[in-house]
Design a protein around this motif. Structure first.
Motif, mmCIF file in Angstrom:
data_model
loop_
_atom_site.group_PDB
_atom_site.id
_atom_site.type_symbol
_atom_site.label_atom_id
_atom_site.label_comp_id
_atom_site.label_asym_id
_atom_site.label_seq_id
_atom_site.Cartn_x
_atom_site.Cartn_y
_atom_site.Cartn_z
ATOM 1 N N SER A 33 3.093 -5.268 -10.057
ATOM 2 C CA SER A 33 2.831 -6.671 -10.418
ATOM 3 C C SER A 33 3.246 -7.649 -9.321
ATOM 4 O O SER A 33 2.764 -8.769 -9.272
ATOM 5 C CB SER A 33 3.529 -7.027 -11.724
ATOM 6 O OG SER A 33 4.917 -6.817 -11.574
ATOM 7 N N ASN A 34 4.155 -7.210 -8.421
ATOM 8 C CA ASN A 34 4.573 -8.112 -7.333
ATOM 9 C C ASN A 34 3.797 -7.840 -6.039
ATOM 10 O O ASN A 34 4.165 -8.336 -4.977
ATOM 11 C CB ASN A 34 6.076 -7.957 -7.068
ATOM 12 C CG ASN A 34 6.451 -6.565 -6.599
ATOM 13 O OD1 ASN A 34 5.654 -5.632 -6.728
ATOM 14 N ND2 ASN A 34 7.644 -6.410 -6.054
ATOM 15 N N GLY A 35 2.756 -7.008 -6.127
ATOM 16 C CA GLY A 35 1.912 -6.748 -4.957
ATOM 17 C C GLY A 35 2.377 -5.588 -4.088
ATOM 18 O O GLY A 35 1.701 -5.218 -3.118
ATOM 19 N N VAL A 36 3.523 -4.973 -4.437
ATOM 20 C CA VAL A 36 4.018 -3.823 -3.663
ATOM 21 C C VAL A 36 3.160 -2.590 -3.999
ATOM 22 O O VAL A 36 2.793 -2.364 -5.147
ATOM 23 C CB VAL A 36 5.520 -3.576 -3.980
ATOM 24 C CG1 VAL A 36 5.974 -2.199 -3.523
ATOM 25 C CG2 VAL A 36 6.380 -4.665 -3.339
ATOM 26 N N LYS A 37 2.842 -1.799 -2.952
ATOM 27 C CA LYS A 37 2.027 -0.593 -3.135
ATOM 28 C C LYS A 37 2.899 0.577 -3.584
ATOM 29 O O LYS A 37 3.920 0.859 -2.958
ATOM 30 C CB LYS A 37 1.389 -0.214 -1.787
ATOM 31 C CG LYS A 37 0.014 -0.842 -1.577
ATOM 32 C CD LYS A 37 -0.456 -0.755 -0.146
ATOM 33 C CE LYS A 37 -0.614 0.639 0.392
ATOM 34 N NZ LYS A 37 -1.220 0.696 1.724
ATOM 35 N N ILE A 38 2.467 1.254 -4.645
ATOM 36 C CA ILE A 38 3.200 2.450 -5.102
ATOM 37 C C ILE A 38 2.235 3.639 -5.023
ATOM 38 O O ILE A 38 1.075 3.534 -5.431
ATOM 39 C CB ILE A 38 3.747 2.257 -6.545
ATOM 40 C CG1 ILE A 38 4.576 3.478 -6.979
ATOM 41 C CG2 ILE A 38 2.647 1.977 -7.558
ATOM 42 C CD1 ILE A 38 5.373 3.282 -8.261
ATOM 43 N N PRO A 39 2.680 4.773 -4.451
ATOM 44 C CA PRO A 39 1.800 5.950 -4.383
ATOM 45 C C PRO A 39 1.391 6.415 -5.784
ATOM 46 O O PRO A 39 2.162 6.273 -6.739
ATOM 47 C CB PRO A 39 2.676 6.987 -3.682
ATOM 48 C CG PRO A 39 3.680 6.191 -2.921
ATOM 49 C CD PRO A 39 3.957 4.991 -3.772
ATOM 50 N N SER A 40 0.195 6.985 -5.918
ATOM 51 C CA SER A 40 -0.276 7.370 -7.250
ATOM 52 C C SER A 40 0.228 8.748 -7.681
ATOM 53 O O SER A 40 -0.079 9.205 -8.787
ATOM 54 C CB SER A 40 -1.799 7.288 -7.333
ATOM 55 O OG SER A 40 -2.361 7.908 -6.225
#
Ligand SMILES: NC(=O)c1ccc[n+]([C@@H]2O[C@H](COP(=O)([O-])OP(=O)(O)OC[C@H]3O[C@@H](n4cnc5c(N)ncnc54)[C@H](OP(=O)(O)O)[C@@H]3O)[C@@H](O)[C@H]2O)c1
Length: 278
Positions: free
Chosen positions: A9-16
Motif C-alpha cells: 500500500s505504500n508503493g514498496v515492491k514485495i516479491p510474489s
C-alpha cells in the motif's frame, strides 16, 4: 498471469514468493541454505527473532554476494517483546543479529493485548526509515479492526497460515478490500498436501510436482507463499512455478479441500505464548 513482484500500500515492491526459514538449522546450516536460496532466485527471506537464526541469515546474505537492495528481508517481533520500549529494543537486536541497517518488512508475530502500543513503535521505526514496510501475522479481522482505531498507518501485510486445507478466504477477502497483502505461512501444509488424491491427479495433469501446484495456486489467488526447504533440489523446485497456469476450475477444486479453519486453531487467546511447533 503472475508477476514476480506486487506493490504494498505504500508503493514498496514485495516479491510474489519468498523463502521460509523456520527450523533452518544452526548458523552455518542456515547461512548455507540462505546463500543457496538467494543464488537460486529467491528475493525474499522470512525469519523471526523467535527462530533464533537471524545471525545465520545475516551471514548467508553476506556470503551470497547479492546486493542488499535486491533482497527483501522480513523479520518479526516475538510475544515477549510487546510494548513501545521493548519493541524498539527488540528491533535493534534483530538489526544487530542480521548485520543490516534496515529491514524491508517488520511484523508483529502474534496478536497481543499490547498491539496498539507496539504498533506505535512500529510506526515510529517506519518513519525513521529503518523499516521499509510494517505488518502483522496471525491477525483475525477483529484484531485488524481494533488496530484501525489507534493506528496512523495500517499494516501493509498480514502473514497467516494458508494452504489447501485452510484457505482463509474470509481473511484474504478482508485484506484485499483493505489493501493489505496476504503472505501464507506453512504454504505447503508442512507436506500434508503430498498424499492428497486431488493434488496427485493435478500433479499428473500439469506435469508439475504437487508442491509446485500448491505454490502456484497461492500465487494465482494473489497470496504470497514462503515455503521452507533445507534441500537444494526442493529449494529449486519450489521457485520453478512461473511457466504454467492452473485453470479456474482446478483452482476451485483445490479451494474445496478447505476444512474451514477460521484461525481459531492457530491464533491463541490474546497474550498467551504460542509455540510454533504444533
Ligand atoms: N508468522 C508465523 O506465525 C509463522 C508460523 C510458521 C511458519 N512461518 C514461516 O513460514 C515458513 C514456511 O512454513 P513452514 O516451514 O511451517 O512449512 P512449509 O513451508 O509448508 O513446509 C516445510 C516442510 O516441507 C518440506 N518441503 C519443502 N519443499 C518441499 C518439496 N518441494 N517437496 C516435499 N517437501 C518439501 C520441508 O522439508 P525440507 O526442508 O527437508 O525440504 C519442510 O519439512 C516458515 O519457514 C517460516 O518462515 C511463519
Amino acid at each position: 498471469m503472475v508477476e514476480k513482484f506486487m506493490l504494498l500500500s505504500n508503493g514498496v515492491k514485495i516479491p510474489s514468493i519468498g523463502f521460509g526459514t523456520y527450523k533452518s538449522g544452526n548458523d552455518e546450516e542456515t547461512a548455507k541454505i540462505v546463500k543457496n536460496a538467494l543464488n537460486l532466485g529467491y528475493k525474499m527471506i522470512d525469519t523471526a527473532s523467535f527462530y533464533n537464526n537471524e545471525v545465520g541469515i545475516g551471514k548467508g546474505i553476506k556470503e551470497s554476494g547479492i546486493d542488499r537492495k535486491d533482497i527483501f528481508l522480513v523479520t518479526k517481533l516475538w510475544n515477549d517483546d510487546h510494548g513501545y520500549d521493548n519493541t524498539i529494543e527488540a528491533f535493534n537486536k534483530s538489526l544487530n543479529n542480521l548485520q543490516v541497517d534496515y529491514i524491508d518488512l517488520y511484523l508483529i508475530h502474534w496478536p497481543n493485548k499490547l498491539n496498539a502500543e507496539t504498533w506505535r513503535a512500529f510506526e515510529h521505526l517506519y518513519e525513521t526509515g529503518k523499516i521499509k514496510a510494517i505488518g502483522v501475522c496471525n491477525f483475525k479481522i477483529e484484531h485488524l479492526e481494533e488496530l484501525k482505531k489507534t493506528a496512523k498507518i495500517m499494516p501493509m501485510v498480514n502473514q497467516v497460515e494458508i494452504h489447501p486445507f485452510s484457505t482463509k478466504n474470509n481473511i484474504i477477502n478482508y485484506c484485499k478490500d483493505n489493501n493489505v497483502k496476504v503472505v501464507a505461512w506453512s504454504p505447503i501444509s508442512r507436506g500434508r498436501v503430498l498424499s492428497n488424491e486431488l493434488m496427485i491427479d493435478l500433479s499428473q495433469k500439469y506435469k508439475k510436482s504437487i508442491v509446485q501446484i500448491v505454490l502456484r495456486w497461492h500465487m494465482q489467488k494473489g497470496v504470497i507463499p514462503i515455503p521452507k526447504s533445507s534441500n537444494e533440489n526442493r529449494i529449486k523446485e519450489n521457485i520453478d512455478i512461473f511457466d504454467f497456469e492452473i485453470s479456474s476450475e482446478d483452482m476451485k477444486a483445490i479451494d474445496s479441500l478447505d476444512e474451514g479453519d477460521d484461525m481459531s486453531v492457530t491464533t491463541p487467546p490474546l497474550n498467551t505464548i504460542y509455540e510454533e511447533v504444533r
